[in-house]
Structure formats: structure tokens, C-alpha cells
Design a protein around this motif. Structure first.
Motif, PDB file in Angstrom:
ATOM      1  N   PHE A 160       0.806  -1.219   0.000  1.00 25.54           N
ATOM      2  CA  PHE A 160       0.000   0.000   0.000  1.00 25.54           C
ATOM      3  C   PHE A 160       0.844   1.277   0.000  1.00 25.54           C
ATOM      4  N   GLY A 161       2.153   1.129  -0.139  1.00 26.45           N
ATOM      5  CA  GLY A 161       3.010   2.313  -0.237  1.00 26.45           C
ATOM      6  C   GLY A 161       3.878   2.504   0.984  1.00 26.45           C
ATOM      7  N   GLY A 162       5.114   2.960   0.766  1.00 27.33           N
ATOM      8  CA  GLY A 162       6.034   3.214   1.864  1.00 27.33           C
ATOM      9  C   GLY A 162       6.717   1.951   2.358  1.00 27.33           C
ATOM     10  N   PRO A 163       7.547   2.072   3.417  1.00 25.81           N
ATOM     11  CA  PRO A 163       8.248   0.905   3.956  1.00 25.81           C
ATOM     12  C   PRO A 163       7.277  -0.118   4.541  1.00 25.81           C
ATOM     13  N   ALA A 164       7.714  -1.362   4.572  1.00 24.39           N
ATOM     14  CA  ALA A 164       6.906  -2.434   5.152  1.00 24.39           C
ATOM     15  C   ALA A 164       7.186  -2.592   6.642  1.00 24.39           C
ATOM     16  N   TRP A 165       7.824  -1.601   7.252  1.00 25.38           N
ATOM     17  CA  TRP A 165       8.179  -1.666   8.671  1.00 25.38           C
ATOM     18  C   TRP A 165       7.667  -0.428   9.401  1.00 25.38           C
ATOM     19  N   SER A 166       7.146  -0.628  10.605  1.00 28.74           N
ATOM     20  CA  SER A 166       6.747   0.492  11.468  1.00 28.74           C
ATOM     21  C   SER A 166       7.369   0.316  12.851  1.00 28.74           C
ATOM     22  N   TRP A 167       7.748   1.443  13.431  1.00 26.76           N
ATOM     23  CA  TRP A 167       8.432   1.468  14.726  1.00 26.76           C
ATOM     24  C   TRP A 167       7.425   1.358  15.866  1.00 26.76           C
ATOM     25  N   ASP A 168       7.770   0.557  16.872  1.00 27.83           N
ATOM     26  CA  ASP A 168       6.967   0.472  18.088  1.00 27.83           C
ATOM     27  C   ASP A 168       7.867   0.808  19.279  1.00 27.83           C
ATOM     28  N   ALA A 169       7.527   1.892  19.972  1.00 27.72           N
ATOM     29  CA  ALA A 169       8.407   2.404  21.031  1.00 27.72           C
ATOM     30  C   ALA A 169       8.481   1.468  22.230  1.00 27.72           C
ATOM     31  N   ARG A 170       7.408   0.727  22.518  1.00 25.52           N
ATOM     32  CA  ARG A 170       7.420  -0.129  23.699  1.00 25.52           C
ATOM     33  C   ARG A 170       8.467  -1.229  23.589  1.00 25.52           C
ATOM     34  N   ARG A 171       8.582  -1.817  22.417  1.00 21.89           N
ATOM     35  CA  ARG A 171       9.575  -2.878  22.224  1.00 21.89           C
ATOM     36  C   ARG A 171      10.886  -2.342  21.667  1.00 21.89           C
ATOM     37  N   ARG A 172      10.873  -1.080  21.231  1.00 19.90           N
ATOM     38  CA  ARG A 172      12.035  -0.482  20.568  1.00 19.90           C
ATOM     39  C   ARG A 172      12.483  -1.375  19.406  1.00 19.90           C
ATOM     40  N   GLN A 173      11.467  -1.792  18.644  1.00 17.58           N
ATOM     41  CA  GLN A 173      11.688  -2.623  17.472  1.00 17.58           C
ATOM     42  C   GLN A 173      10.706  -2.209  16.374  1.00 17.58           C
ATOM     43  N   TYR A 174      11.019  -2.665  15.178  1.00 15.40           N
ATOM     44  CA  TYR A 174      10.096  -2.514  14.066  1.00 15.40           C
ATOM     45  C   TYR A 174       9.247  -3.778  13.934  1.00 15.40           C
TER      46      TYR A 174
END
Length: 548
Positions: A160-174
Motif C-alpha cells: 500500500f506504499g512506503g516501507p513495510a516496517w513500522s516502529w513500536d516504542a514499547r519494544r524499541r523494534q520494528y
């Protein structure tokens, strides 16, 4: 009417056993747009149940329901928040049970979507998984550390556009999402996830469903090494998204998907004559389609995209598509559709508006003569055209994000017109969630019911022809000619032999059968006759002795 002379009566019984799904005609229902029973402008399960007599009258074997599960509807149900719940906008589990009971009473099987590659970010599994790295479902989704500079783990792009990864602050991971940010990818490598999905399948099988369409199945597993995808070579086609610039070698299509399919098949076999069909998209899905349907321990069929996005219908396209699925030991069984909820309606892709009605009739004859299962999308039996939905009325997140360079899925998802001259075509008493097509009132069901020459009447006659013929249901297919405009193929089973001939071009063709014989026209559209094929026409010929 479809006959050029008095119709021969085909009365021979089936000469070979077949599972109910082999050669089946399946009618796809998009619940939001089929029938609204409670006046909120959105279709629902009771609305479907009330209209099943119409579906059964077509002569199809089954219905396929697009998602009706609990969902925040960011992708209109393909973002599942509860695999075992019915979203209140569609009704209740009791409504679903009533739908199943009515469908079965009418002789219709019921197939439902299962979305195993991802969930909604509102699913309880994901809410738990994102809390920290040590909870019970910490590894149920695809999480990865950032690169040293904080950027995503690799170059994978979202459909759907853009990177296939999103940041999650709780785990400090994508987390990985091959589709919307709100659709995190499940880690189906995890055996606990596999078991949870299989338990979901059991839940619906226990409620009486007859099979599953497995959505985006080739996205169900990723490369655990998270290797970068290589760039895609230029192919001359449009590139509207970053996704189009990559070869998707590592974010999808992992070899271990086949093992999960075999686990799922074992469960389905324990319930008897159940059916599975995989949706496998991509620029070259043939190898995966064959792998996922090979032998008798995997899926029954795979859903081809060959015709769904084709800008033109040509003999070469038909030949190339059918040649990939020859009869043979260990080769799977294909499924074909010309339109669905994700693709612009076929007749609007394949014909100018003034030829839409003629093209719809020819396309229906072609579809019912293909070897494999056939899928009719709601409204195909009426000859519905694609609706030009203006930007301000769009609902489809992909169309909105990529406007105006992508084909809107909304234009194929508009409400069914049931009664002409009624507000909103009899679909609802309220303003529908999407506008009806300007030309759809004239194509409404009640209007076509009153005409023996309507597209609806033709659809019923053609499906009756298919259902009466072993050659069309389960027989072999041999392409005889596929030139610039002429398509000629043979369907045969035992002594039954049919010639199917189509003029897909825009000029009249002189045509006679390639061999002499006692041929009789079984069905024709567009004025086709032995000796003369008008533009956009077709017919089926049978051997006279066999039919008498």
C-alpha cells in the motif's frame, strides 16, 4: 435466448465421480455491498440470507463470502481483530448460522475468507505481542531490531506504499506489515501461531462452512534472515508504488508455507468434502500456485489473477493462461475469475461503454467453458460496469494513498441494484457507503427478471449448460487456434465433445469448423453462427449424434 435453433436436451448423467468443488461455479459476495437489511447503508449477513434465492437461481454450486469478521475496517475486514467473531456492522454469529442453514437448504455450499498472513493491530494477539519482548506472544508477529542508524531492518516495501516496517516504542523494534501499517504480519513460522490459525479453521468448520479462500497466502511467511529484496528490472509497465520497484524474493513466498498448508489440509480432510483455494498474487505466481496445489496433501485449487488485471481479453491471453494448467498427474486444479472485489470490473477493462453489454455476454460464455472452477463476482450476472467513484467518495485506502495512479477497488465494490426506480436501487433505505453506478438502475435484478433476453437469463442458461456437461465440468481442454481475434478450443470427456469458438476482435470473421461433422449449435452469443462470427461473439458446438 442463447440457442440459434431448438435447444438439444442434454440429459446424460455424470459419467465420472467428482468432488463437488471440481468444476464448480462459485459466486463471490462482498458483504458490505450485497444487501442491507437494517437501513444503515452497509450490507450485512441477514441481507445476504434474504437474497440467497437469487443466487441459488443462477445454478451456482457455492458462495464465497468476503470477510465479515470483527474488524476496525481499515482495510474493510481484511484487517481481522477477532477471527472467531462477526463484526456488529454485519450482524451476529446467530445471523451467520442462519445464513449457513439457508444456503445449505438451497443446495449452496458456503466458503469464507481466511486471512492468515496478518491481523489488525487491534487483535488481542498483537496488543499482547507489542507490550514487551518476553510476553507469551512476543514472537507471534515479525519483530526486528533497527539498523545501527535507527532505520528499518531492510528495504522491504509495503503493497500500500512506503516501507513495510513500522516502529513500536514499547519494544524499541520494528514490526513487519506487508500491507497497511495497521495490518501487522503474523510470524507463521511459529508453530504456536500455526496452531492458533488451525484452531480458527476448526471454529468455522464446526459451524458448517464448506471451505476456505486463503487470502494473500504467499505473504504468510518471510525470510528469517531479513535479506534485502533486489530491484525489479524495468518491464515497461507503470510503477505506482515503491513495492513495484522490487523483486519480492524475501518478504513473501517462503518454502515452509507448504508445510503449514499440509497441516491445514489434514484438518480439512477430517471434516470430509471441504474445499480450499489460495489467493496467490504477484507478477509471476505460477510456481507457487503449482506448489501449493500439488498432489493430494495440499490445497484443492489456486485462484488465478491472469484475467483480473488484464487490460484486454485476447486469444493469446486465454491460451497462455490455460496452457499453464494442463491435465496431468500431480498438477493442481485451477480457478478462474474475470472480476472480483480487488479488480476493476472486466467489461469496463475489455470494452468501450457502447460494447459493454455485448462483451458481458461473450465473457460469460467464455467463463463457463473454461477448464477449472469458475468464480462469478456479484453483479457479473447483471453485466454491471465499473463505477467511477470520485476522490471525495473513495473508501479504499490503497486508492486514496496512490491517487490517481492506481485503479480504485471501490469502483467494483459498489452496491448491488435489486429494484430499479427504488431509492438506492433497493440495496438500502439509507445512503449507501459507496454510490451506485449511474447506469446500474437499468441493470437491476427485478428489471432483468422480466426479460427472457436479459444478461441474467443468459447467465442462468449458460450455467445450466455447464452443469449438464461432463466435458465442461471435468473434461479435457485443447486449444486448437488462438490467433489475433479467433479463439477455438475443444472440451471433451469420453464420447462428449464440444467446440468452443470466439471472435474476440472487432471485425466479422468467416469461420467453419476445422473438420466436417454433424455439428449443432448448443449456445451462442452475439449472433455467432457456423460460417459467420460477428465481432465480440461466441458459440459452443456439439456433435449431433451425442446429443440426440
Amino acid at each position: 435466448m442463447i440457442e440459434t435453433q431448438s435447444a438439444p436436451e442434454i440429459t446424460q448423467p455424470l459419467r465420472a465421480y467428482r468432488p463437488w468443488w471440481r468444476g464448480a461455479a462459485i459466486y463471490q459476495i462482498y458483504p458490505r455491498s450485497f444487501a442491507d437489511s437494517n437501513g444503515d447503508g452497509v450490507g450485512d449477513l441477514p441481507g445476504i440470507t434474504a437474497r440467497l434465492d437469487h443466487v441459488a437461481s443462477l445454478g451456482v454450486d457455492a458462495i464465497w463470502l468476503s470477510p465479515f469478521f470483527t474488524s476496525p475496517m481499515r482495510d474493510f475486514g481484511y484487517d481481522v481483530a477477532d477471527y472467531c467473531g462477526v463484526d456488529p456492522i454485519f450482524g451476529t454469529l446467530a445471523d451467520f448460522d442462519a445464513l449457513i442453514a439457508r444456503a445449505h437448504a438451497l443446495g449452496l455450499k458456503v466458503i469464507i475468507d481466511q486471512v492468515y498472513s496478518h491481523t489488525s493491530d487491534q487483535h488481542a494477539w498483537f496488543r499482547e505481542s507489542r507490550q514487551d519482548r518476553i510476553n507469551a506472544r512476543a514472537d507471534w508477529y515479525v519483530w526486528a531490531d533497527p539498523k545501527p542508524d535507527g532505520s528499518p531492518p531492510n528495504n522491504w516495501a509495503s503493497v500500500f506504499g512506503g516501507p513495510a516496517w513500522s516502529w513500536d516504542a514499547r519494544r524499541r523494534q520494528y514490526y513487519l506489515h506487508n500491507f497497511l501499517t495497521e495490518q501487522p504480519d503474523l510470524n507463521v513460522h511459529n508453530p504456536h501461531v500455526q496452531q492458533a490459525l488451525i484452531d480458527t479453521a476448526r471454529f468455522w468448520l464446526d459451524r458448517g462452512v464448506d471451505g476456505f479462500r486463503l487470502d494473500a497466502l504467499n505473504f504468510a511467511m518471510h525470510d528469517p534472515e531479513l535479506r534485502d529484496n533486489p530491484p525489479a528490472p524495468e518491464n515497461g509497465g507503470p510503477r505506482t508504488r515503491p513495492f513495484d520497484y522490487q523483486q519480492h524474493l524475501f518478504n513473501q513466498s517462503h518454502a515452509d508455507i507448504a508445510g503449514f498448508i499440509e497441516r491445514l489440509r489434514d484438518v480439512l480432510d477430517s471434516y470430509g468434502d471441504r474445499f480450499t483455494v489460495a489467493e496467490i498474487g504477484g507478477p509471476d505466481p505460477d510456481d507457487e500456485m503449482k506448489a501449493f496445489t500439488r498432489g493430494d496433501r495440499r490445497l484443492n485449487s489456486a485462484y488465478s489473477f491472469d484475467f483480473l488485471y488484464a487490460p484486454r481479453l485476447t486469444p493469446a491471453l486465454v491460451k497462455a493462461s490455460l496452457d499453464r494448467w494442463p491435465a496431468g498427474e500431480g498438477i493442481g486444479w485451477p480457478s478462474w475469475a474475470f472480476s472480483n472485489h480487488d479488480a476493476p470490473r472486466a467489461i469496463s477493462r475489455w470494452a468501450a461503454p457502447e460494447q459493454a453489454a455485448r462483451t458481458a455476454r461473450m465473457a460469460m460464455l467464455l467463463l463457463v467453458t473454461l477448464r477449472g472452477n469458475i468464480f462469478l463476482y456479484q453483479g457479473d450476472e447483471l453485466g454491471l460496469t465499473q463505477v467511477d467513484v470520485p476522490f471525495e467518495a473513495l473508501q479504499d485506502p490503497e486508492a486514496i494513498a496512490n491517487w490517481p495512479l492506481t485503479l480504485s477497488r471501490d469502483g467494483a465494490r459498489t452496491p448491488m441494484p435489486w429494484q430499479h426506480a427504488w431509492p438506492h436501487g433497493g440495496f438500502s433505505t439509507a445512503q449507501p457507503w459507496l454510490p451506485l453506478g449511474n447506469d446500474h438502475d437499468a441493470l437491476a435484478v427485478d428489471r432483468q427478471e422480466a426479460s427472457a433476453d436479459s444478461m441474467l437469463a443468459l447467465t442462468r442458461e449458460l450455467l445450466a449448460m455447464r452443469n449438464a456437461s461432463d466435458a465442461l465440468l471435468i473434461g479435457d481442454m485443447r486449444i486448437i487456434e488462438a490467433s489475433e481475434a479467433l479463439l477455438l478450443f475443444e472440451r471433451s470427456n469420453g464420447e462428449e465433445r464440444l467446440l468452443c469458438v470466439f471472435n474476440l476482435g472487432d471485425v466479422v470473421l468467416d469461420w467453419h469448423p476445422p473438420e466436417s461433422g454433424p455439428w449443432r449449435v448448443v449456445a451462442e452469443v452475439g449472433g455467432a453462427a457456423i460460417g459467420r462470427l460477428p465481432a465480440i461473439s461466441g458459440m459452443v458446438l456439439g456433435v449431433k449424434e451425442w446429443m440426440e
